[in-house]
Scaffold this motif. Structure first.
Motif, short mmCIF file in Angstrom:
data_model
loop_
_atom_site.label_atom_id
_atom_site.label_comp_id
_atom_site.label_asym_id
_atom_site.label_seq_id
_atom_site.Cartn_x
_atom_site.Cartn_y
_atom_site.Cartn_z
N GLU A 182 9.83 7.13 5.30
CA GLU A 182 10.05 8.05 6.42
C GLU A 182 11.08 7.48 7.39
OE1 GLU A 182 5.73 10.38 6.63
OE2 GLU A 182 6.04 8.55 7.79
N ILE A 228 5.18 4.83 2.35
CA ILE A 228 5.47 6.12 2.98
C ILE A 228 6.10 5.91 4.36
CG2 ILE A 228 4.39 8.16 4.03
CD1 ILE A 228 2.43 8.13 1.64
N GLU A 229 5.56 4.97 5.12
CA GLU A 229 6.11 4.69 6.46
C GLU A 229 7.56 4.21 6.36
OE1 GLU A 229 5.25 1.81 10.34
OE2 GLU A 229 3.82 1.87 8.68
N THR A 283 0.83 -1.19 0.00
CA THR A 283 0.00 0.00 0.00
C THR A 283 0.87 1.25 0.00
OG1 THR A 283 -0.08 0.15 2.41
CG2 THR A 283 -1.75 -1.23 1.33
N LYS A 284 0.28 2.36 -0.40
CA LYS A 284 1.01 3.62 -0.37
C LYS A 284 1.41 3.98 1.05
CE LYS A 284 -1.06 7.61 -1.23
NZ LYS A 284 -1.66 8.75 -1.95
N GLU A 285 0.52 3.71 1.98
CA GLU A 285 0.81 4.01 3.39
C GLU A 285 2.02 3.23 3.90
OE1 GLU A 285 -2.99 5.29 2.21
OE2 GLU A 285 -2.20 3.25 2.16
N LEU A 313 3.20 11.64 -1.58
CA LEU A 313 2.20 12.35 -0.78
C LEU A 313 1.31 13.24 -1.64
CD1 LEU A 313 4.44 13.32 2.29
CD2 LEU A 313 2.52 11.70 2.30
#
Length: 298
Positions: free
Chosen positions: A224, A220-221, A215-217, A251
């Motif tokens: 980061e 991103i995690e 997933t995109k989430e 984002l």
């Protein structure tokens, strides 16, 4: 992947290639990596799981190199496909994994042999999908069996060449020859419409994709977390900038798939031969996989 886990995998790989998988003990790995038993089991439940993590990293890099070869080229280009096929064989040779594989397949370790077979099926699935790109959608019912036949030709010709001439065949020549034969076989398969291994057969086997869910989430995690590690190290200024740019693009709404894809190769290159290389490869491959399935789903 953190640096300590990378250290463990590097130590294990060196021992597996030097001593063989079965002659390497977990204690050997602990000594080579200079870690405690608790640290090892914090990452892996067994020696087999450690080895499969090594293969997973090789798959990540193979997938990324193949994407880079395809970038800007026609997916139906046969020469591009041949170069892509060669990638994994080159990586296995670079990592000295071929002798490790041979030792495992000659052993009676059923669990490990099954794990290796699942790993090989990942390659069969990838090639099956690429054959559709090259031969067209009408070839879909036959490409899974065709990819199995292809790898069978490569394997047996390779073994025969080594037995007859006491040396390995040139990989590109071998793959090109097998591909030429496959092109002859496909029309006969289509004519007879007689297929033993059907297109949906891989769905019967678990873990037959690079990622079950990306997933995109999730990306991103991970980005980061990767970025926070880099901020403590000023030696990766260029890589730091590419990481920030990738994060900014992910984002955005809507996503700019072409921009993200264009960033992946320089992002990966920025960490080449560094302690962050393996994690950069894993991240780039995840991002590519996500973008590919978002903008061009099967």
């Amino acid at each position: 992947m953190n640096l300590r886990k990378r250290q463990v995998l590097d130590a294990a790989l060196q021992l597996f290639t030097e001593k063989g998988f079965h002659n390497t003990s977990i204690q050997d790995i602990l000594g080579k990596a200079m870690i405690s038993k608790g640290t090892f089991y914090n990452y892996f439940s067994s020696k087999t799981e450690c080895f499969m993590a090594i293969l997973e990293q090789v798959r990540y890099e193979a997938s990324l190199r193949r994407h880079e070869l395809l970038d800007g080229n026609d997916p139906a280009d046969e020469n591009v496909l041949i170069e892509q096929i060669i990638v994994l064989r080159q990586l296995n040779k670079e990592q000295n994994l071929v002798s490790v594989f041979e030792g495992i397949f000659q052993s009676n370790d059923i669990e490990l042999r099954d794990a290796l077979m699942r790993n090989r099926l990942l390659e069969v699935e990838w090639l099956s999908n690429r054959f559709i790109d090259v031969f067209g959608e009408e070839a879909r019912p036959y490409t899974l069996e065709l990819s199995i036949v292809f790898f069978g030709i490569v394997q047996h010709l390779s073994l025969a060449h080594r037995a007859f001439y006491s040396k390995s065949a040139d990989v590109k020549t071998l793959v090109s020859l097998a591909f030429r034969n496959i092109k002859v076989i496909l029309p006969e398969m289509q004519k007879s419409n007689d297929v033993l291994i059907t297109a949906g057969s891989l769905q019967l086997i678990d873990e037959n994709t690079y990622y079950q869910t990306v997933t995109k989430e999730m990306i991103i995690e991970k980005l980061e977390g990767f970025l926070s590690e880099l901020q403590y190290n000023e030696t990766h200024v260029i890589g730091l900038q590419f990481t920030k740019t990738l994060l900014e693009e992910l984002l955005r709404n809507p996503l700019r798939g072409a921009v993200i894809e264009a960033l992946l190769k320089p992002f990966r290159a920025a960490f080449s031969s560094s302690s962050h290389e393996a994690e950069a490869i894993e991240l780039a491959n995840m991002i590519w996989f996500y973008i590919k399935n978002t903008f061009n789903p099967k």
